[in-house]
Design a protein around this motif. Structure first.
Motif, short mmCIF file in Angstrom:
data_model
loop_
_atom_site.label_atom_id
_atom_site.label_comp_id
_atom_site.label_asym_id
_atom_site.label_seq_id
_atom_site.Cartn_x
_atom_site.Cartn_y
_atom_site.Cartn_z
N VAL A 19 0.87 -1.24 -0.05
CA VAL A 19 0.08 0.22 0.08
C VAL A 19 0.90 1.21 0.09
N ARG A 65 -6.56 5.62 0.21
CA ARG A 65 -6.22 4.24 -0.56
C ARG A 65 -7.57 4.23 -1.52
N THR A 71 -2.34 3.44 -4.10
CA THR A 71 -2.69 2.08 -4.44
C THR A 71 -4.21 1.74 -4.77
#
Length: 269
Positions: A19, A65, A71
């Protein structure tokens, strides 16, 4: 100096296995720190104009995220994972208590960060956000909508023709990623559904624990009912509420002057 004297600087932070959280920094390095979190299916770019209207602050604008340049398909889309990302950014990039601003999903995340790590948040600003809830509603209708987009778009003109010319559509078009075969979104439909479904459980305990001064901003035509707005603000501990006439859920885009007036009055107090 003007806002344009401070170009965006990029940064990246690894917050877990596989990540990577991407963000932009604007303003002077010695300015009071501000961190901004966008909403579902948005990106940091939506808040560039807000950041540039705060030229004396050191403003960090984060791609959450699953969004933007972070990511795209993280394994964990829990609320706790989003919170951990933001905590990591604050600790590693800023290393000081911040004014934390969030819209919609980003506002819910900001609220949970302020509850989990109160020493990191000096002031909290929530735009079109709440404690969560919705009775466990499945947001698959959002997935169907995003999957209906004829990706890749051949051009930004083609994208505008499909998405329309409203402020949110303009933000989506501006942030499309150019690849060899055309223009693609910087988010995926199933990831968006999973991320918003995780907000279904209301987090009243966390909201009621926050002692930091909080500004709660609603658009007149946003997604919350009058009852929702009243309950949320009344159950907060140190809350100032502002309602933006004529504004939508994306008030930072379609009611920018009113949004900045409310934000400035709170931050300059």
């Amino acid at each position: 100096m003007t806002a344009m004297d401070f170009p965006a600087r990029t940064f990246g932070v690894r917050t877990g296995p596989g990540v990577h959280i991407h963000g932009f920094e604007m303003g002077p390095a010695d300015g009071a720190p501000v961190v901004i979190l966008h909403g579902l299916a948005g990106s940091a770019r939506e808040f560039f104009t807000t950041a540039r209207a705060l030229p004396e602050f050191r403003t960090i604008v984060v791609d959450l995220r699953g969004h933007g340049r972070s990511t795209t398909r993280p394994g964990d889309l829990s609320r706790e994972a989003f919170v951990a990302d933001v905590v990591r950014v604050i600790e590693s990039v800023v290393s000081a208590p911040v004014t934390l601003i969030g819209q919609s999903l980003g506002g819910h995340t900001a609220m949970l960060v302020a509850a989990a790590r109160p020493e990191l948040v000096s002031r909290l600003v929530l735009l079109e956000s709440g404690a969560g809830g919705g009775g466990g509603q499945d947001h698959e209708h959002l997935g169907r909508y995003f999957r209906s987009w004829p990706l890749p778009f051949a051009s930004r003109t083609t994208a505008r023709e499909f998405l329309g010319d409203g402020p949110l559509a303009q933000a989506w078009v501006a942030d499309l990623e150019e690849r060899a075969d055309g223009l693609w979104t910087r988010f995926e439909a199933d990831v968006m559904v999973a991320a918003i479904n995780a907000v279904a459980a209301p987090r009243w305990d966390e909201w009621e624990s926050i002692a930091a001064p909080a500004l709660v901003v609603y658009g007149e035509h946003g997604m919350f009912t009058a009852e929702d707005k009243t309950e949320f603000c009344e159950r907060g501990r140190n809350v100032q509420r502002v309602d933006l006439a004529g504004a939508s859920h994306d008030s930072h885009l379609d009611a920018f002057d009113s949004w900045m007036k409310a934000l400035r009055q709170f931050m300059d107090a």
